[in-house]
Motif scaffolding. Structure first.
Motif, PDB file in Angstrom:
ATOM      1  N   VAL A 129       0.858  -1.177   0.000  1.00 33.39           N
ATOM      2  CA  VAL A 129       0.000   0.000   0.000  1.00 33.39           C
ATOM      3  C   VAL A 129       0.900   1.235   0.000  1.00 33.39           C
ATOM      4  CG1 VAL A 129      -0.234  -0.030   2.519  1.00 33.39           C
ATOM      5  CG2 VAL A 129      -1.950   1.118   1.160  1.00 33.39           C
ATOM      6  N   HIS A 130       0.539   2.210  -0.784  1.00 33.24           N
ATOM      7  CA  HIS A 130       1.320   3.438  -0.885  1.00 33.24           C
ATOM      8  C   HIS A 130       1.122   4.262   0.383  1.00 33.24           C
ATOM      9  CE1 HIS A 130       2.601   7.382  -2.352  1.00 33.24           C
ATOM     10  NE2 HIS A 130       3.315   6.707  -3.241  1.00 33.24           N
ATOM     11  N   LEU A 131       2.189   4.915   0.836  1.00 31.48           N
ATOM     12  CA  LEU A 131       2.115   5.729   2.051  1.00 31.48           C
ATOM     13  C   LEU A 131       1.027   6.799   1.954  1.00 31.48           C
ATOM     14  CD1 LEU A 131       5.863   6.275   2.984  1.00 31.48           C
ATOM     15  CD2 LEU A 131       4.194   4.817   4.119  1.00 31.48           C
ATOM     16  N   ARG A 132       0.893   7.403   0.785  1.00 30.28           N
ATOM     17  CA  ARG A 132      -0.134   8.449   0.626  1.00 30.28           C
ATOM     18  C   ARG A 132      -1.523   7.858   0.832  1.00 30.28           C
ATOM     19  NH1 ARG A 132      -0.907  12.891   2.312  1.00 30.28           N
ATOM     20  NH2 ARG A 132      -3.090  13.139   1.961  1.00 30.28           N
ATOM     21  N   GLU A 133      -1.736   6.615   0.363  1.00 30.61           N
ATOM     22  CA  GLU A 133      -3.031   5.951   0.556  1.00 30.61           C
ATOM     23  C   GLU A 133      -3.313   5.730   2.036  1.00 30.61           C
ATOM     24  OE1 GLU A 133      -5.447   1.860  -0.602  1.00 30.61           O
ATOM     25  OE2 GLU A 133      -3.416   2.142  -1.360  1.00 30.61           O
ATOM     26  N   ILE A 134      -2.297   5.327   2.780  1.00 27.35           N
ATOM     27  CA  ILE A 134      -2.490   5.118   4.218  1.00 27.35           C
ATOM     28  C   ILE A 134      -2.846   6.429   4.901  1.00 27.35           C
ATOM     29  CG2 ILE A 134      -1.328   4.526   6.384  1.00 27.35           C
ATOM     30  CD1 ILE A 134       0.120   2.317   4.887  1.00 27.35           C
ATOM     31  N   VAL A 135      -2.109   7.491   4.580  1.00 24.64           N
ATOM     32  CA  VAL A 135      -2.399   8.795   5.194  1.00 24.64           C
ATOM     33  C   VAL A 135      -3.815   9.241   4.840  1.00 24.64           C
ATOM     34  CG1 VAL A 135      -1.756  11.238   5.246  1.00 24.64           C
ATOM     35  CG2 VAL A 135       0.022   9.476   5.340  1.00 24.64           C
ATOM     36  N   THR A 136      -4.217   9.061   3.583  1.00 22.90           N
ATOM     37  CA  THR A 136      -5.576   9.434   3.158  1.00 22.90           C
ATOM     38  C   THR A 136      -6.620   8.641   3.919  1.00 22.90           C
ATOM     39  OG1 THR A 136      -4.807  10.060   0.962  1.00 22.90           O
ATOM     40  CG2 THR A 136      -7.156   9.548   1.183  1.00 22.90           C
ATOM     41  N   GLU A 137      -6.407   7.344   4.060  1.00 23.84           N
ATOM     42  CA  GLU A 137      -7.369   6.506   4.783  1.00 23.84           C
ATOM     43  C   GLU A 137      -7.404   6.850   6.266  1.00 23.84           C
ATOM     44  OE1 GLU A 137      -9.687   4.558   3.580  1.00 23.84           O
ATOM     45  OE2 GLU A 137      -9.000   4.917   1.537  1.00 23.84           O
TER      46      GLU A 137
END
Length: 118
Positions: free
Chosen positions: A103-111
Motif C-alpha cells: 500500500v502506498h504511504l499516501r493511501e495510508i495517510v488518506t485513509e
C-alpha cells in the motif's frame, strides 16, 4: 493533536509510516510488535490504532481487542500482506478499516484522515 498508536514489526515500514503520519500532523507512538503496543496503551488515550496483523507476540487482532476494551470507540485500521488474514480481521472487527500490502504511504495517510474524520 490526533494521537496514533502504530504497531508494525518491519522496521523500514514502521519508520516510513511514522514519518509520513508525522508529516501529516499526527502524534505517532510507534511500536515494533503487538506486546509493546499493548504496553503503550497506557500512554493514551489514542484516536486511532494502526496495526499490522501478523507480528511476533500479540498479533494485531489481539492488540485491537485489548485496545477496544481499554478505550471503547477507538478507531482501528489494520494493514496486512495476507488476504486470508485480512478477512479474519474484518470478521473480528467489522468497524475497522483493512488495507492490504503493498500500500502506498499516501493511501495510508488518506485513509487515516478519512477514518479520523468519520
Amino acid at each position: 493533536m490526533t494521537k496514533i498508536l502504530l504497531a508494525e514489526d518491519e522496521d523500514s515500514v514502521r519508520s516510513f509510516l511514522t514519518r509520513a503520519l508525522q508529516r501529516a500532523g499526527y502524534d505517532v507512538i510507534s511500536c515494533p510488535d503487538g506486546d509493546t503496543a499493548i504496553e503503550a496503551l497506557d500512554n493514551g488515550p489514542f484516536d486511532l490504532l494502526l496495526t499490522d496483523i501478523v507480528m511476533p507476540g500479540a498479533d494485531g487482532i489481539e492488540v485491537a481487542k485489548i485496545a477496544s476494551q481499554r478505550q471503547p470507540g477507538l478507531k482501528i485500521m489494520f494493514i496486512t500482506g495476507f488476504a486470508a488474514v485480512a478477512l479474519n480481521a474484518q470478521k473480528a472487527s467489522p468497524e475497522a478499516k483493512v488495507l492490504e500490502k503493498p500500500v502506498h504511504l499516501r493511501e495510508i495517510v488518506t485513509e487515516v484522515e478519512r477514518l479520523i474524520a468519520a
